[in-house]
Design a protein around this motif. Structure first.
Motif, PDB file in Angstrom:
ATOM      1  N   PRO A  76       0.935  -0.990   0.049  1.00 21.99           N
ATOM      2  CA  PRO A  76      -0.546   0.242   0.017  1.00 21.99           C
ATOM      3  C   PRO A  76       1.136   1.586   0.366  1.00 21.99           C
ATOM      4  O   PRO A  76       1.881   1.442   0.378  1.00 21.99           O
ATOM      5  CB  PRO A  76      -1.072  -0.242   0.977  1.00 21.99           C
ATOM      6  N   LEU A  77      -0.090   2.584  -0.927  1.00 24.46           N
ATOM      7  CA  LEU A  77       0.486   3.882  -0.831  1.00 24.46           C
ATOM      8  C   LEU A  77       0.469   3.799   0.763  1.00 24.46           C
ATOM      9  O   LEU A  77       0.059   3.401   1.885  1.00 24.46           O
ATOM     10  CB  LEU A  77       0.181   4.502  -1.354  1.00 24.46           C
ATOM     11  N   THR A  78       1.061   4.924   1.075  1.00 21.62           N
ATOM     12  CA  THR A  78       1.103   5.622   2.577  1.00 21.62           C
ATOM     13  C   THR A  78       1.972   7.401   3.233  1.00 21.62           C
ATOM     14  O   THR A  78       2.397   7.467   1.869  1.00 21.62           O
ATOM     15  CB  THR A  78       2.256   4.791   3.930  1.00 21.62           C
ATOM     16  N   ALA A  79       0.982   7.815   4.119  1.00 21.92           N
ATOM     17  CA  ALA A  79       2.138   8.907   3.602  1.00 21.92           C
ATOM     18  C   ALA A  79       2.466   8.870   5.512  1.00 21.92           C
ATOM     19  O   ALA A  79       1.020   8.548   6.370  1.00 21.92           O
ATOM     20  CB  ALA A  79       1.197  10.102   4.160  1.00 21.92           C
ATOM     21  N   PHE A  80       2.947   9.218   6.342  1.00 20.96           N
ATOM     22  CA  PHE A  80       3.980   9.864   7.562  1.00 20.96           C
ATOM     23  C   PHE A  80       4.183  11.085   7.460  1.00 20.96           C
ATOM     24  O   PHE A  80       4.086  12.009   7.260  1.00 20.96           O
ATOM     25  CB  PHE A  80       5.044   9.805   7.877  1.00 20.96           C
ATOM     26  N   TRP A 159       0.315  -2.068  -7.669  1.00 19.98           N
ATOM     27  CA  TRP A 159      -0.121  -1.575  -5.953  1.00 19.98           C
ATOM     28  C   TRP A 159      -0.130  -3.003  -5.261  1.00 19.98           C
ATOM     29  O   TRP A 159       0.825  -2.862  -4.600  1.00 19.98           O
ATOM     30  CB  TRP A 159      -0.990  -1.098  -5.551  1.00 19.98           C
ATOM     31  N   ALA A 160       1.377  -4.020  -5.789  1.00 20.45           N
ATOM     32  CA  ALA A 160       1.221  -5.213  -5.534  1.00 20.45           C
ATOM     33  C   ALA A 160       2.711  -5.448  -6.103  1.00 20.45           C
ATOM     34  O   ALA A 160       3.621  -4.656  -6.491  1.00 20.45           O
ATOM     35  CB  ALA A 160       0.110  -6.538  -6.171  1.00 20.45           C
ATOM     36  N   HIS A 165      14.265 -14.253  -3.655  1.00 15.75           N
ATOM     37  CA  HIS A 165      15.527 -14.212  -3.266  1.00 15.75           C
ATOM     38  C   HIS A 165      15.232 -12.777  -2.150  1.00 15.75           C
ATOM     39  O   HIS A 165      14.309 -11.625  -1.710  1.00 15.75           O
ATOM     40  CB  HIS A 165      16.612 -14.466  -3.418  1.00 15.75           C
ATOM     41  N   ALA A 166      16.423 -11.448  -2.876  1.00 11.57           N
ATOM     42  CA  ALA A 166      17.096  -9.905  -1.929  1.00 11.57           C
ATOM     43  C   ALA A 166      16.016  -9.824  -2.578  1.00 11.57           C
ATOM     44  O   ALA A 166      16.476  -8.249  -2.639  1.00 11.57           O
ATOM     45  CB  ALA A 166      17.556 -10.491  -1.482  1.00 11.57           C
ATOM     46  N   THR A 167      15.204  -9.580  -4.095  1.00  8.64           N
ATOM     47  CA  THR A 167      14.972  -8.839  -5.185  1.00  8.64           C
ATOM     48  C   THR A 167      13.220  -8.878  -4.788  1.00  8.64           C
ATOM     49  O   THR A 167      12.443  -9.471  -4.618  1.00  8.64           O
ATOM     50  CB  THR A 167      14.903  -9.108  -6.186  1.00  8.64           C
ATOM     51  N   VAL A 168      12.751  -7.018  -4.821  1.00  6.89           N
ATOM     52  CA  VAL A 168      11.374  -6.596  -4.506  1.00  6.89           C
ATOM     53  C   VAL A 168      11.053  -6.061  -5.761  1.00  6.89           C
ATOM     54  O   VAL A 168      12.401  -5.198  -6.502  1.00  6.89           O
ATOM     55  CB  VAL A 168      10.717  -6.707  -3.567  1.00  6.89           C
ATOM     56  N   ILE A 169      10.334  -6.529  -6.720  1.00  2.42           N
ATOM     57  CA  ILE A 169       9.989  -6.107  -7.353  1.00  2.42           C
ATOM     58  C   ILE A 169       8.827  -5.322  -7.751  1.00  2.42           C
ATOM     59  O   ILE A 169       7.234  -5.646  -6.897  1.00  2.42           O
ATOM     60  CB  ILE A 169       9.163  -6.927  -8.756  1.00  2.42           C
ATOM     61  N   LEU A 170       8.083  -4.462  -7.793  1.00  2.77           N
ATOM     62  CA  LEU A 170       6.676  -3.530  -7.782  1.00  2.77           C
ATOM     63  C   LEU A 170       6.256  -3.149  -8.666  1.00  2.77           C
ATOM     64  O   LEU A 170       6.720  -2.793  -9.903  1.00  2.77           O
ATOM     65  CB  LEU A 170       6.686  -2.268  -6.455  1.00  2.77           C
ATOM     66  N   HIS A 171       4.627  -2.994  -8.734  1.00  4.25           N
ATOM     67  CA  HIS A 171       4.107  -2.244 -10.325  1.00  4.25           C
ATOM     68  C   HIS A 171       3.593  -1.599 -10.173  1.00  4.25           C
ATOM     69  O   HIS A 171       2.261  -1.098  -9.177  1.00  4.25           O
ATOM     70  CB  HIS A 171       3.303  -4.030 -11.095  1.00  4.25           C
ATOM     71  N   HIS A 172       3.877  -0.467 -10.766  1.00  9.41           N
ATOM     72  CA  HIS A 172       3.430   1.083  -9.816  1.00  9.41           C
ATOM     73  C   HIS A 172       1.867   1.530 -11.539  1.00  9.41           C
ATOM     74  O   HIS A 172       2.804   0.768 -12.758  1.00  9.41           O
ATOM     75  CB  HIS A 172       4.794   1.865 -10.313  1.00  9.41           C
TER      76      HIS A 172
END
Length: 348
Positions: A76-80, A159-160, A165-172
Motif C-alpha cells: 500500500p501507499l502511505t504517508a507519515f 500496487w502489488a 530472494h532479496a529482490t523486490v519488484i513493484l508494479h506502479h
C-alpha cells in the motif's frame, strides 16, 4: 565509484545533476518506452528498513496505511505526517519478511524521516536502517514479459509486489506498464544486465514523466511538512486508511476529509514549451496572484514540459501560467474520491 555506477557509465550514463541521470537527449529518451522496453536507474528513491518484533505495531501508530494490509503481496501507499497532519514523507510500504518492512520514498526525505521516527523507536522492539540497495525501473508495453523472463517472477498487479530472494519488484500505475526493481547491488547489477539484452537504458526523468502522467507525486525535502496528504490526492490513490485507529496527524487528516476542508489539490498540466520549471516554481493566475507551486516536472515525447502542481481550489475555472507561459490542464487518470486501501488489498 561502485560497480553499479561504473557499469552504467559504460552504457553512456551522464550525471546531469544530483539524482538526475540520463543516457541522452530527453525527448528521444521519452519516446523509447512508447514503442519498446526501457530500463531506467532511479536514484531519486531511497529505501528504509523497519524491522523487529514490534515493527507492525510501531508503523501502525506512525503512518496512514493499514499496516496489516502489507502482506507480502499488496504494497500500500502511505504517508507519515506531523501532528498537524502535514506530510513529512509519502511512500509505498512492503512487507519483505515476517517482521521486516521496506519503505520506498523520495531520497530527499529519507534522512529527515529517519530522524523523526528515531524519536519513537526506543519505545518499541524495532530497528530502522537504510539498506544498501539499488533501484531501477522497467517500463514499456512488454515490461511485464521482460520482468518475468529476466527476473524469474510472476509480474505483480498494480500496487502489488513480487519477491525473488532479496529482490523486490513493484508494479506502479501509468499509461504503459512499469515495474520498480529493488535489490542489493550485486543482484541489481545482474538483473540490469539481464534486461539490457532486450531493453534500452533511459534517464530517470522518463520514469518521473510516467509518475506525472499517473498523477503520482513523491514529495521531496522542499515540500516536507507543507501539505495534507489529500492535497497530493493520496486518498484517491488509496494512500490513506480512514478505517484504522490513531496515528500521528490522523485527527487533522480525518477532519479535513469528513468536513471537506481540503483547500488545495494536485493538478496535472502541460506547458507549451520545453523549459522545465524548477520544483517550487509558483503557478500564477491571469492577475499575477500565486495559486500554488510545482512539485514535479519532466519533458514528454513531444518535447513539452508536463508538471504536477499543488494549487488552491476554486469553483470557477481560471487561466493559469508558469513564468508567463500558459498552463494547459490535463486530466488525471483517476477520480478525486476516497478509495479505501482495504478494498484494494489482495487479501479481500
Amino acid at each position: 565509484m561502485n560497480d553499479w555506477t561504473r557499469h552504467l557509465e559504460t552504457q553512456g550514463l551522464v550525471h546531469a545533476a544530483e539524482n538526475e541521470w540520463h543516457f541522452g537527449e530527453a525527448m528521444s529518451q521519452a519516446r523509447v518506452p512508447l514503442s519498446s522496453t526501457a530500463i531506467a536507474p532511479l536514484p531519486q528513491y531511497s529505501i528504509m528498513d523497519i524491522a523487529g518484533p514490534d515493527a507492525e505495531r510501531f508503523l501502525q501508530g506512525q503512518t496512514s496505511a493499514q499496516v496489516a494490509l502489507a502482506d507480502g503481496e499488496f504494497a500500500p501507499l502511505t504517508a507519515f505526517c506531523s501532528p498537524k497532519g502535514r506530510v513529512l514523507a509519502n511512500g509505498q510500504l512492503m512487507r519483505v519478511d515476517e517482521t521486516r518492512y521496506w519503505l520506498v520514498l523520495d531520497v530527499g526525505v529519507a534522512d529527515p524521516l529517519h530522524a523523526h521516527l528515531a524519536k519513537y523507536a526506543p519505545f518499541y522492539k524495532v530497528e530502522i536502517t537504510r539498506p544498501e540497495v539499488r533501484v531501477f525501473g522497467v517500463l514499456g508495453k512488454d515490461a511485464a514479459a521482460q520482468v518475468e523472463a529476466q527476473l524469474d517472477v510472476t509480474a505483480p498487479a498494480t500496487w502489488a509486489m513480487a519477491q525473488s530472494h532479496a529482490t523486490v519488484i513493484l508494479h506502479h500505475p501509468g499509461p504503459i506498464p512499469r515495474f520498480m526493481v529493488i535489490a542489493p547491488e550485486d543482484a541489481a547489477l545482474s538483473a540490469w544486465k539481464a534486461c539490457e539484452s532486450t531493453a534500452t537504458p533511459v534517464g530517470n526523468a522518463v520514469w518521473r514523466l510516467h509518475d506525472i502522467q499517473a498523477g503520482l507525486a513523491w514529495l521531496g525535502d522542499a515540500q516536507r511538512d507543507s501539505y495534507l496528504p489529500q492535497m497530493i490526492n493520496w486518498e484517491a490513490l488509496g494512500g490513506i486508511s480512514f478505517r484504522k485507529g490513531c496515528y500521528t496527524g490522523q485527527e487533522v487528516v480525518a477532519r479535513a476529509h469528513f468536513r471537506g476542508q481540503v483547500k488545495k489539490r494536485l493538478l496535472r498540466a502541460q506547458l507549451e514549451n520545453d523549459t522545465l520549471p524548477a520544483l517550487g516554481t509558483p503557478v500564477h493566475d491571469a492577475n499575477g496572484k500565486s495559486q500554488g507551486d510545482v512539485v514535479c516536472a519532466a519533458l514528454n515525447a513531444d518535447g513539452k514540459a508536463e508538471v504536477l502542481a499543488i494549487i488552491t481550489q476554486r469553483d470557477e475555472p481560471r487561466e493559469l501560467n508558469i513564468d508567463g507561459v500558459p498552463l494547459k490542464r490535463l486530466s488525471l487518470p483517476y477520480a478525486i474520491e476516497r478509495v479505501d486501501p482495504e478494498s484494494m488489498s489482495l487479501q479481500d
